[in-house]
Write a protein that holds these residues in place. Sequence first.
Motif, short mmCIF file in Angstrom:
data_model
loop_
_atom_site.label_atom_id
_atom_site.label_comp_id
_atom_site.label_asym_id
_atom_site.label_seq_id
_atom_site.Cartn_x
_atom_site.Cartn_y
_atom_site.Cartn_z
N PHE A 156 0.79 -1.22 0.00
CA PHE A 156 0.00 0.00 0.00
C PHE A 156 0.83 1.28 0.00
N ALA A 157 1.90 1.32 0.78
CA ALA A 157 2.72 2.53 0.83
C ALA A 157 3.32 2.84 -0.54
N GLU A 158 3.83 1.81 -1.20
CA GLU A 158 4.43 2.01 -2.52
C GLU A 158 3.36 2.35 -3.56
N ALA A 159 2.19 1.71 -3.45
CA ALA A 159 1.10 2.01 -4.38
C ALA A 159 0.67 3.46 -4.25
N ASP A 160 0.56 3.93 -3.01
CA ASP A 160 0.17 5.32 -2.77
C ASP A 160 1.19 6.28 -3.38
N GLN A 161 2.48 5.94 -3.23
CA GLN A 161 3.52 6.79 -3.77
C GLN A 161 3.45 6.86 -5.30
N LYS A 162 3.27 5.72 -5.96
CA LYS A 162 3.19 5.70 -7.42
C LYS A 162 1.95 6.46 -7.91
N ALA A 163 0.83 6.29 -7.22
CA ALA A 163 -0.38 7.01 -7.62
C ALA A 163 -0.19 8.52 -7.45
N ALA A 164 0.49 8.92 -6.38
CA ALA A 164 0.77 10.34 -6.15
C ALA A 164 1.68 10.89 -7.26
N GLU A 165 2.67 10.10 -7.66
CA GLU A 165 3.57 10.53 -8.74
C GLU A 165 2.81 10.66 -10.06
N ALA A 166 1.87 9.75 -10.30
CA ALA A 166 1.07 9.84 -11.52
C ALA A 166 0.26 11.13 -11.54
N LEU A 167 -0.35 11.47 -10.41
CA LEU A 167 -1.15 12.70 -10.33
C LEU A 167 -0.28 13.95 -10.45
N ALA A 168 0.94 13.86 -9.94
CA ALA A 168 1.83 15.03 -9.98
C ALA A 168 2.22 15.39 -11.40
N ASP A 169 2.16 14.43 -12.32
CA ASP A 169 2.53 14.70 -13.71
C ASP A 169 1.35 15.17 -14.56
N VAL A 170 0.17 15.30 -13.93
CA VAL A 170 -1.00 15.84 -14.65
C VAL A 170 -1.07 17.34 -14.39
N PRO A 171 -1.09 18.19 -15.43
CA PRO A 171 -1.15 19.64 -15.21
C PRO A 171 -2.34 20.04 -14.36
N MET A 172 -2.12 20.96 -13.43
CA MET A 172 -3.20 21.43 -12.57
C MET A 172 -4.30 22.06 -13.41
N GLY A 173 -5.53 21.76 -13.05
CA GLY A 173 -6.67 22.33 -13.77
C GLY A 173 -7.10 21.53 -14.97
N THR A 174 -6.33 20.48 -15.30
CA THR A 174 -6.70 19.65 -16.44
C THR A 174 -7.97 18.87 -16.13
N ASP A 175 -8.95 18.97 -17.01
CA ASP A 175 -10.22 18.28 -16.81
C ASP A 175 -10.13 16.89 -17.44
N SER A 176 -9.31 16.02 -16.84
CA SER A 176 -9.00 14.72 -17.45
C SER A 176 -9.58 13.59 -16.62
N VAL A 177 -10.17 12.61 -17.30
CA VAL A 177 -10.69 11.43 -16.60
C VAL A 177 -9.55 10.54 -16.11
N PHE A 178 -8.34 10.78 -16.59
CA PHE A 178 -7.19 9.96 -16.20
C PHE A 178 -6.99 9.94 -14.69
N VAL A 179 -7.30 11.06 -14.02
CA VAL A 179 -6.98 11.18 -12.60
C VAL A 179 -7.80 10.21 -11.75
N ALA A 180 -8.92 9.70 -12.27
CA ALA A 180 -9.78 8.82 -11.47
C ALA A 180 -9.05 7.58 -11.00
N GLY A 181 -8.22 6.98 -11.86
CA GLY A 181 -7.51 5.77 -11.50
C GLY A 181 -6.53 5.98 -10.35
N PRO A 182 -5.59 6.94 -10.48
CA PRO A 182 -4.66 7.19 -9.37
C PRO A 182 -5.35 7.65 -8.09
N VAL A 183 -6.40 8.47 -8.20
CA VAL A 183 -7.12 8.91 -7.00
C VAL A 183 -7.74 7.70 -6.31
N ALA A 184 -8.34 6.80 -7.09
CA ALA A 184 -8.92 5.57 -6.51
C ALA A 184 -7.84 4.75 -5.81
N GLY A 185 -6.67 4.69 -6.42
CA GLY A 185 -5.57 3.95 -5.81
C GLY A 185 -5.17 4.53 -4.46
#
Length: 423
Positions: free
Chosen positions: A124-153
């Motif tokens: 879980f700790a490593e999964a949380d870190q990878k999901a956080a890194e995925a979200l960090a690479d999405v530009p702020m304000g982007t209206d993207s459905v991509f974020v749902a997966g990492p947020v769920a993680g």
Amino acid sequence: PRGARPTVALDEAERELWVSLAHGAAEPALLVTTGLWTLPGWGTGDGPAPRVAGSSLSARSHISDMGLPGMLNAVKAFAFADRTDAAARWCETLSEEADWRRAPGWQAAVNAVHAEVLLLQGRFAEADQKAAEALADVPMGTDSVFVAGPVAGRILAATATGRYEEAARHLGRRLPERVHHTLDGLGYLRARGRYLLAIGHAQAALDDFLCVGGRTVAWGIDKPGLIPWRIDAAEAWLRLGEENEAERLITEQASGVEVSNSLTRGMTLRLRASTAEAPMRRRLLTRAVGELQKSGNVYELARALADLGHAHRSTGDRSLSESVLQRAWRLAQECGAVELAEQLRGPSVRFEGENDAQSKLSESERRVAALAAFGHTNREIAAQLHVTVSTVEQHLTRVYRKLNIARRQDLPPQLRIPLNQVA
């Protein structure tokens, strides 16, 4: 499309898929995904999907915009086929290339899948870190459905480790409305349901799980082996005291797993055991433990072992019960499942070596060892206990000798206390 033509016999469908794979323009990893969803046995460890996925990944020398989705599908095929270690290694390889190519979009996509693989392992700790890194690479304000997966993680990782306030913060993130028409949207609903179930809102959790089920049926993708929403819903029904409803869903889940893996089978067996009589419960839980060991999911294995330990106790086998519960506790500690570990440390269970470790140490040695086991430095320990660093070092030397260990990482975990709890 449904109704477009008569249903094709499975052997014919598999033959057509193999012909497609041989075609020069074929995208093997995408066809692997097709096989997973349509052909029984394709996604299992012995099925063709892992072999085709491995060939697809090995044949590619570099990532490309066109090829990355297929490569990530191949990674998911590995993970689904109880090959999560191989899936994690491929994620690391793809991540290194994305980093070298300075492609944050690719890095985000790889990290999101890597987080899914780590969740399947209960890391879980490593999964949380990878999901956080995925979200960090999405530009702020982007209206993207991509974020749902990492947020769920992140929600699932926080919930499993008892960090409910953090899970609630992730749930407060605004997602675009269209996310609820995607597969990642189903994952988000499931994550929210797991959080609600953990904090005691079983009815609200059940609503989310049944919503996932309703959408899979409406979309024609109700595959119990791939989206096992019935397992979650049955657990919620059990919390609500509706055993008949839970049994109905568990029976549907067990009979509908034509494409499955060890994790899904193990979770299904564990829930079936919860409604069975004592002798059958132990047999089902023993099978569940066997499946979950193969899956590599530490958290679900700990839950099954906990149930098995309690089942042994209910039949009077106290010695075996304590042995199984000790193992469940160690696994819960390993994956950070704090609440499960605390539940397993009931007053009636004596953990191996716990009393021995305590009795060998003086009071001063015990306090120094407890802080060292928690991860504090010698200087921090000295400051808290108002002694010199040299005194701390001498205490630790005696502790290591008495406990027959060589370093602080080997200190028994039951000694651990944080600085603010030192008397």
